[in-house]
Every structure is written in C-alpha cells, then in structure tokens.
Design a protein around this motif. Structure first.
Motif, PDB file in Angstrom:
ATOM      1  N   ARG A  43       0.831  -1.208   0.000  1.00 18.83           N
ATOM      2  CA  ARG A  43       0.000   0.000   0.000  1.00 18.83           C
ATOM      3  C   ARG A  43       0.868   1.261   0.000  1.00 18.83           C
ATOM      4  NH1 ARG A  43      -5.131   0.999   3.964  1.00 18.83           N
ATOM      5  NH2 ARG A  43      -5.712   3.025   3.134  1.00 18.83           N
ATOM      6  N   GLU A  44       1.955   1.228   0.759  1.00 22.60           N
ATOM      7  CA  GLU A  44       2.843   2.384   0.826  1.00 22.60           C
ATOM      8  C   GLU A  44       3.374   2.743  -0.565  1.00 22.60           C
ATOM      9  OE1 GLU A  44       6.724   3.937   3.322  1.00 22.60           O
ATOM     10  OE2 GLU A  44       6.468   1.785   3.037  1.00 22.60           O
ATOM     11  N   ASN A  45       3.880   1.756  -1.299  1.00 26.07           N
ATOM     12  CA  ASN A  45       4.410   2.021  -2.642  1.00 26.07           C
ATOM     13  C   ASN A  45       3.302   2.434  -3.607  1.00 26.07           C
ATOM     14  OD1 ASN A  45       6.958   1.481  -1.785  1.00 26.07           O
ATOM     15  ND2 ASN A  45       7.240  -0.360  -3.000  1.00 26.07           N
ATOM     16  N   TYR A  46       2.164   1.775  -3.522  1.00 30.50           N
ATOM     17  CA  TYR A  46       1.053   2.123  -4.422  1.00 30.50           C
ATOM     18  C   TYR A  46       0.600   3.560  -4.187  1.00 30.50           C
ATOM     19  CZ  TYR A  46      -3.293   2.122  -6.944  1.00 30.50           C
ATOM     20  OH  TYR A  46      -4.305   2.457  -7.816  1.00 30.50           O
ATOM     21  N   ASP A  47       0.378   3.911  -2.915  1.00 31.43           N
ATOM     22  CA  ASP A  47      -0.098   5.264  -2.593  1.00 31.43           C
ATOM     23  C   ASP A  47       0.908   6.342  -2.991  1.00 31.43           C
ATOM     24  OD1 ASP A  47      -2.437   4.184  -1.618  1.00 31.43           O
ATOM     25  OD2 ASP A  47      -1.924   4.460   0.498  1.00 31.43           O
ATOM     26  N   ALA A  48       2.197   5.995  -2.944  1.00 30.51           N
ATOM     27  CA  ALA A  48       3.236   6.954  -3.324  1.00 30.51           C
ATOM     28  C   ALA A  48       3.491   6.966  -4.834  1.00 30.51           C
ATOM     29  CB  ALA A  48       4.534   6.632  -2.575  1.00 30.51           C
ATOM     30  N   SER A  52       7.988   0.067  -7.631  1.00 19.90           N
ATOM     31  CA  SER A  52       8.497  -1.148  -6.996  1.00 19.90           C
ATOM     32  C   SER A  52       7.350  -2.041  -6.536  1.00 19.90           C
ATOM     33  CB  SER A  52       9.394  -0.787  -5.807  1.00 19.90           C
ATOM     34  OG  SER A  52       9.882  -1.956  -5.201  1.00 19.90           O
ATOM     35  N   SER A  53       7.385  -3.305  -6.960  1.00 22.86           N
ATOM     36  CA  SER A  53       6.339  -4.273  -6.639  1.00 22.86           C
ATOM     37  C   SER A  53       6.975  -5.546  -6.107  1.00 22.86           C
ATOM     38  CB  SER A  53       5.534  -4.616  -7.892  1.00 22.86           C
ATOM     39  OG  SER A  53       4.948  -3.466  -8.449  1.00 22.86           O
ATOM     40  N   SER A  54       6.220  -6.284  -5.311  1.00 21.40           N
ATOM     41  CA  SER A  54       6.682  -7.604  -4.866  1.00 21.40           C
ATOM     42  C   SER A  54       6.664  -8.591  -6.022  1.00 21.40           C
ATOM     43  CB  SER A  54       5.797  -8.121  -3.734  1.00 21.40           C
ATOM     44  OG  SER A  54       5.899  -7.275  -2.619  1.00 21.40           O
ATOM     45  N   ASN A 119      -2.165 -12.498   4.257  1.00 17.39           N
ATOM     46  CA  ASN A 119      -2.109 -11.220   3.564  1.00 17.39           C
ATOM     47  C   ASN A 119      -3.499 -10.602   3.568  1.00 17.39           C
ATOM     48  OD1 ASN A 119      -2.002  -9.477   0.914  1.00 17.39           O
ATOM     49  ND2 ASN A 119       0.112 -10.004   1.379  1.00 17.39           N
ATOM     50  N   THR A 120      -3.555  -9.292   3.671  1.00 15.51           N
ATOM     51  CA  THR A 120      -4.820  -8.565   3.546  1.00 15.51           C
ATOM     52  C   THR A 120      -4.603  -7.372   2.625  1.00 15.51           C
ATOM     53  OG1 THR A 120      -4.412  -7.080   5.427  1.00 15.51           O
ATOM     54  CG2 THR A 120      -5.538  -9.174   5.898  1.00 15.51           C
ATOM     55  N   ASP A 146       3.692  -3.459   5.007  1.00 14.99           N
ATOM     56  CA  ASP A 146       4.923  -3.264   4.237  1.00 14.99           C
ATOM     57  C   ASP A 146       5.650  -4.579   4.012  1.00 14.99           C
ATOM     58  OD1 ASP A 146       4.471  -0.552   4.211  1.00 14.99           O
ATOM     59  OD2 ASP A 146       5.663  -0.183   6.005  1.00 14.99           O
ATOM     60  N   LEU A 147       5.326  -5.584   4.818  1.00 11.07           N
ATOM     61  CA  LEU A 147       6.030  -6.860   4.765  1.00 11.07           C
ATOM     62  C   LEU A 147       5.050  -7.995   4.498  1.00 11.07           C
ATOM     63  CD1 LEU A 147       8.210  -6.390   7.972  1.00 11.07           C
ATOM     64  CD2 LEU A 147       8.898  -5.965   5.610  1.00 11.07           C
TER      65      LEU A 147
END
Length: 156
Positions: A43-48, A52-54, A119-120, A146-147
C-alpha cells in the motif's frame, strides 16, 4: 449499471478465488487477457506512485511462466490458501471496460501448523469481455502491510 453486470463481476471474483484456493494454478492465467498486468504491491508504494512491486507480470505468457515456476522450480514449503473477498465495488463501466475493487483476506495453512492470516488488502481491477467472458486486463493486489511473511509463491 444492470444487475447482470454486477452478478457477472461477482462470479468472476468467486471463480478466481475458487481456482487459486483449490490449487488449480494451470487455470489461473485463463482469468486474464493476453496483454495484461498482474501486480502485487505494498500500500505504501502504491499510494506513493512508486513502481516497486513484490511481483509484476505483464502478459498472460508471464503468468504461464509463473505457473511453471510454482510447480517446477520454486522451492518452498507447500501451503494451502483460502480467500475471503468482499462484494466487488464497481466504480465505472465505460466502453466495455469495468473498473472495480474488492477487499480480500488471505489465510495460509501449512501442514501441521495453525492457519494464519497471510495477507490482507484490496484488488484494483480493470475487467473486459473477451470471447463472451469477463477477464482481468489489469489486477493490482495492494496489500496493507509493508512486509509479507517469507515469500509470495501462489497468486493472491
């Protein structure tokens, strides 16, 4: 929006979950168009707006490669998973393109261990009709934390 569209989207979500929860991974790519995006991102990367993706797969061919990897090359302790998915919220239907989202909770169970929340998050989907069937053109799985535990092997 008509009820048939709403029910068809709900069926797509239910069928997707049944496929991956019942380890029918060879059928998983059939839920996507040939040119598609499947992305798992925090969510942090998406919102920013960060790229970078897993996991990022950019075509059905890449999904097929992932299935091969899951079955043949990735070494991992096997586990089962179970999805609980909210009713999809349809944001728009324009020109045959459906934009929808749904929340998910994904449980994981390894042999001889209790089930855990794995995961949620939420799905952000672009859905189109191909050969009379709804398919994902884009599925972005935005996970809340984040993890993720250990690694993501199977589709979310």
């Amino acid at each position: 929006m008509d009820a048939n569209t709403r029910f068809a989207v709900q069926d797509l979500y239910n069928d997707y979950a049944a496929c991956v929860d019942n380890t029918k991974f060879e059928a998983w790519p059939d839920f996507f168009t040939d040119e598609c995006i499947y992305r798992i991102v925090s969510r942090e990367n998406y919102d920013a707006g960060l790229p970078s993706s897993s996991l990022m797969l950019e075509s059905r061919a890449m999904l097929l490669d992932r299935v091969y990897g899951m079955n043949e090359t990735i070494y991992h302790a096997p586990y089962l998973q179970r999805h609980v998915i909210s009713a999809p919220r349809i944001h728009s239907v324009e020109g045959g393109v459906i934009r929808a989202e749904a929340n998910y909770v994904l449980m994981g169970t390894k042999l001889d261990t209790p089930t855990e929340v794995f995961n949620t998050g939420r799905y952000l989907d672009t859905i189109v009709t191909e050969n009379g069937k709804l398919k994902f053109k884009e599925r972005i799985c935005v996970f809340d934390g984040d993890l993720v535990p250990n690694s993501i092997v199977y589709p979310i």
